[in-house]
Design a protein around this motif. Structure first.
Motif, PDB file in Angstrom:
ATOM      1  N   PRO A 173     -43.650 -27.266 -11.253  1.00  0.00           N
ATOM      2  CA  PRO A 173     -43.332 -26.313 -10.180  1.00  0.00           C
ATOM      3  C   PRO A 173     -43.557 -26.962  -8.811  1.00  0.00           C
ATOM      4  CG  PRO A 173     -45.447 -25.774 -11.196  1.00  0.00           C
ATOM      5  CD  PRO A 173     -44.813 -26.833 -12.051  1.00  0.00           C
ATOM      6  N   GLU A 174     -42.622 -26.769  -7.913  1.00  0.00           N
ATOM      7  CA  GLU A 174     -42.721 -27.350  -6.574  1.00  0.00           C
ATOM      8  C   GLU A 174     -43.372 -26.397  -5.583  1.00  0.00           C
ATOM      9  OE1 GLU A 174     -41.978 -30.418  -5.877  1.00  0.00           O
ATOM     10  OE2 GLU A 174     -41.238 -30.870  -7.897  1.00  0.00           O
ATOM     11  N   SER A 175     -43.307 -25.097  -5.874  1.00  0.00           N
ATOM     12  CA  SER A 175     -43.909 -24.090  -5.010  1.00  0.00           C
ATOM     13  C   SER A 175     -44.366 -22.925  -5.893  1.00  0.00           C
ATOM     14  CB  SER A 175     -42.913 -23.588  -3.961  1.00  0.00           C
ATOM     15  OG  SER A 175     -41.958 -22.729  -4.547  1.00  0.00           O
ATOM     16  N   PRO A 176     -45.241 -22.062  -5.390  1.00  0.00           N
ATOM     17  CA  PRO A 176     -45.681 -20.920  -6.190  1.00  0.00           C
ATOM     18  C   PRO A 176     -44.532 -20.052  -6.685  1.00  0.00           C
ATOM     19  CG  PRO A 176     -47.128 -21.210  -4.309  1.00  0.00           C
ATOM     20  CD  PRO A 176     -45.986 -22.174  -4.118  1.00  0.00           C
ATOM     21  N   ASP A 177     -43.456 -19.967  -5.905  1.00  0.00           N
ATOM     22  CA  ASP A 177     -42.305 -19.159  -6.331  1.00  0.00           C
ATOM     23  C   ASP A 177     -41.699 -19.680  -7.634  1.00  0.00           C
ATOM     24  OD1 ASP A 177     -42.403 -17.318  -4.217  1.00  0.00           O
ATOM     25  OD2 ASP A 177     -41.314 -18.696  -2.900  1.00  0.00           O
ATOM     26  N   ASP A 178     -41.838 -20.984  -7.883  1.00  0.00           N
ATOM     27  CA  ASP A 178     -41.280 -21.567  -9.103  1.00  0.00           C
ATOM     28  C   ASP A 178     -41.994 -21.095 -10.359  1.00  0.00           C
ATOM     29  OD1 ASP A 178     -39.491 -22.974  -7.567  1.00  0.00           O
ATOM     30  OD2 ASP A 178     -40.671 -24.828  -7.564  1.00  0.00           O
ATOM     31  N   LEU A 179     -43.164 -20.486 -10.198  1.00  0.00           N
ATOM     32  CA  LEU A 179     -43.940 -20.066 -11.365  1.00  0.00           C
ATOM     33  C   LEU A 179     -43.258 -18.946 -12.145  1.00  0.00           C
ATOM     34  CD1 LEU A 179     -47.573 -20.165  -9.919  1.00  0.00           C
ATOM     35  CD2 LEU A 179     -46.523 -21.772 -11.527  1.00  0.00           C
ATOM     36  N   VAL A 180     -42.289 -18.284 -11.530  1.00  0.00           N
ATOM     37  CA  VAL A 180     -41.554 -17.241 -12.259  1.00  0.00           C
ATOM     38  C   VAL A 180     -40.770 -17.848 -13.412  1.00  0.00           C
ATOM     39  CG1 VAL A 180     -41.392 -15.745 -10.244  1.00  0.00           C
ATOM     40  CG2 VAL A 180     -39.555 -17.392 -10.697  1.00  0.00           C
ATOM     41  N   ASN A 181     -40.521 -19.150 -13.351  1.00  0.00           N
ATOM     42  CA  ASN A 181     -39.778 -19.826 -14.419  1.00  0.00           C
ATOM     43  C   ASN A 181     -40.716 -20.541 -15.407  1.00  0.00           C
ATOM     44  OD1 ASN A 181     -37.233 -19.139 -13.215  1.00  0.00           O
ATOM     45  ND2 ASN A 181     -37.575 -20.787 -11.724  1.00  0.00           N
ATOM     46  N   HIS A 182     -42.013 -20.263 -15.285  1.00  0.00           N
ATOM     47  CA  HIS A 182     -42.981 -20.916 -16.156  1.00  0.00           C
ATOM     48  C   HIS A 182     -43.832 -19.886 -16.889  1.00  0.00           C
ATOM     49  CE1 HIS A 182     -42.539 -25.174 -14.886  1.00  0.00           C
ATOM     50  NE2 HIS A 182     -42.085 -24.627 -13.759  1.00  0.00           N
ATOM     51  N   CYS A 183     -44.424 -20.323 -17.962  1.00  0.00           N
ATOM     52  CA  CYS A 183     -45.353 -19.480 -18.710  1.00  0.00           C
ATOM     53  C   CYS A 183     -46.733 -19.641 -18.083  1.00  0.00           C
ATOM     54  CB  CYS A 183     -45.379 -19.893 -20.178  1.00  0.00           C
ATOM     55  SG  CYS A 183     -46.520 -18.910 -21.173  1.00  0.00           S
ATOM     56  N   CYS A 184     -47.252 -18.573 -17.523  1.00  0.00           N
ATOM     57  CA  CYS A 184     -48.568 -18.604 -16.887  1.00  0.00           C
ATOM     58  C   CYS A 184     -49.621 -18.080 -17.865  1.00  0.00           C
ATOM     59  CB  CYS A 184     -48.577 -17.759 -15.619  1.00  0.00           C
ATOM     60  SG  CYS A 184     -47.474 -18.374 -14.323  1.00  0.00           S
ATOM     61  N   LEU A 185     -50.631 -18.865 -18.074  1.00  0.00           N
ATOM     62  CA  LEU A 185     -51.729 -18.467 -18.950  1.00  0.00           C
ATOM     63  C   LEU A 185     -52.740 -17.691 -18.114  1.00  0.00           C
ATOM     64  CD1 LEU A 185     -52.182 -21.896 -20.761  1.00  0.00           C
ATOM     65  CD2 LEU A 185     -50.685 -19.988 -21.389  1.00  0.00           C
ATOM     66  N   SER A 186     -53.026 -16.469 -18.522  1.00  0.00           N
ATOM     67  CA  SER A 186     -53.831 -15.586 -17.672  1.00  0.00           C
ATOM     68  C   SER A 186     -55.209 -15.322 -18.255  1.00  0.00           C
ATOM     69  CB  SER A 186     -53.117 -14.239 -17.479  1.00  0.00           C
ATOM     70  OG  SER A 186     -51.869 -14.419 -16.840  1.00  0.00           O
ATOM     71  N   LEU A 187     -56.186 -15.395 -17.380  1.00  0.00           N
ATOM     72  CA  LEU A 187     -57.523 -14.923 -17.698  1.00  0.00           C
ATOM     73  C   LEU A 187     -57.572 -13.455 -17.286  1.00  0.00           C
ATOM     74  CD1 LEU A 187     -60.407 -15.785 -18.627  1.00  0.00           C
ATOM     75  CD2 LEU A 187     -60.939 -16.114 -16.208  1.00  0.00           C
ATOM     76  N   MET A 188     -58.010 -12.598 -18.197  1.00  0.00           N
ATOM     77  CA  MET A 188     -58.026 -11.162 -17.905  1.00  0.00           C
ATOM     78  C   MET A 188     -58.791 -10.887 -16.621  1.00  0.00           C
ATOM     79  SD  MET A 188     -58.508  -9.516 -21.684  1.00  0.00           S
ATOM     80  CE  MET A 188     -57.266  -9.823 -22.956  1.00  0.00           C
TER      81      MET A 188
END
Length: 296
Positions: free
Chosen positions: A177-192
């Protein structure tokens, strides 16, 4: 006034149970009840209401409690000041800490701490849940969070630097990802509890909602899933520093630092006097994690 009676009264106030408080101090229910009776007789007032299920403090008991705590703190400080053996902290220090941080950073340094204070025992409880220090009878808790208004006193042990990272394998397959906006195209692993990721962007704060197919309540699980290539994750450097050094993880979005005021805090109940054993623990681990911390 018997100091042991005061110790028992303070634990009764926290547990609302005479038998449980007595057991913590090695007393039978009958002896514990007798000690409370003697304390009340000596003061000439009733300190607790007794029922078949629990006990609660009377108004006089509530007023007496902070003075009892202050007396115990004064006695412990006085004992240390005049020697009492070698003048070193003694007894049992009850500590609560997050499971991951405790295993990774408190336990490895514990040998040196106990070697320095041979008359001290440590009761370490590891949990990712926020505990009630007073009710649990803890002397100190290690918390990794933003510092908020509290009845507790806090001392910073170390910074909690957080980064976004991913495995080389994941980045090779899905791109970086080049910018935070690119994260919509990635799988984000979330801590509750950490579903919204805030970045310091050129135009101000930028917050995105993390979306992915894996979330958990354990930071080590997030880290391990990230190493396995399941996605992109936020992680504290104290948790992933070894994986970064080995090349198992790579920091991404370095031009967009995360906005976070978290730190590693040692917190303890408010008191005019800091117990020597608590002071010794804080001083020792502050030195262990001296800035910059070894994981940074």
């Amino acid at each position: 006034m018997n100091v042991e009676h005061l110790k028992l009264f303070i634990r009764v106030a926290a547990t609302h149970n005479i038998s449980q408080a007595g057991a913590e101090l090695g007393l039978s229910p009958a002896v514990a009840s007798a000690h409370i009776n003697k304390l009340e007789e000596g003061l000439g007032v009733r300190l607790i209401h007794r029922t078949t299920r629990k006990v609660s403090l009377t108004e006089e008991g509530k007023g007496f409690l902070p003075h009892a705590e202050e007396v115990l703190s004064s006695v412990e400080a006085a004992r240390a000041s005049v020697g009492v053996g070698k003048g070193l902290p003694s007894g049992t220090l009850r500590v609560s800490a997050s499971a991951s941080f405790g295993r990774m950073h408190l336990v490895p340094a514990m040998k040196g701490f106990l070697s320095s204070y041979p008359d001290l025992n440590v009761d370490l409880r590891l949990s990712d849940s926020i505990i009630d220090m007073v009710e649990g009878g803890f002397d100190i808790a290690i918390r990794i969070a933003e510092l908020k208004d509290s009845t507790l006193i806090a001392r910073k042990l170390a910074s909690d630097n957080r980064i976004v990272c991913a495995s080389p394998g994941y980045l090779a397959k899905y791109g970086e990802p080049e910018s935070p906006d690119d994260l919509v195209n990635h799988c984000c692993l979330s801590l509750m509890g950490l579903d919204h990721w805030s970045f310091d962007a050129p135009d101000g704060q930028l917050t995105i909602k993390a979306k992915g197919n894996f979330r958990t309540d354990n930071g080590e699980a997030v880290r391990d899933a990230c190493v396995e290539g399941l996605g992109v994750a936020i992680a504290s450097t104290w948790s992933v520093y070894q994986q970064l050094r080995k090349g198992e993880l790579v920091q991404v979005l370095q031009d967009y630092p995360l906005m976070s005021d978290t730190a590693v805090w040692a917190v303890y109940p408010s008191s005019r006097l800091l117990a020597p054993k608590v002071r010794a623990f804080i001083d020792y681990y502050t030195q262990c994690f001296s800035s910059p911390a070894y994981w940074d």
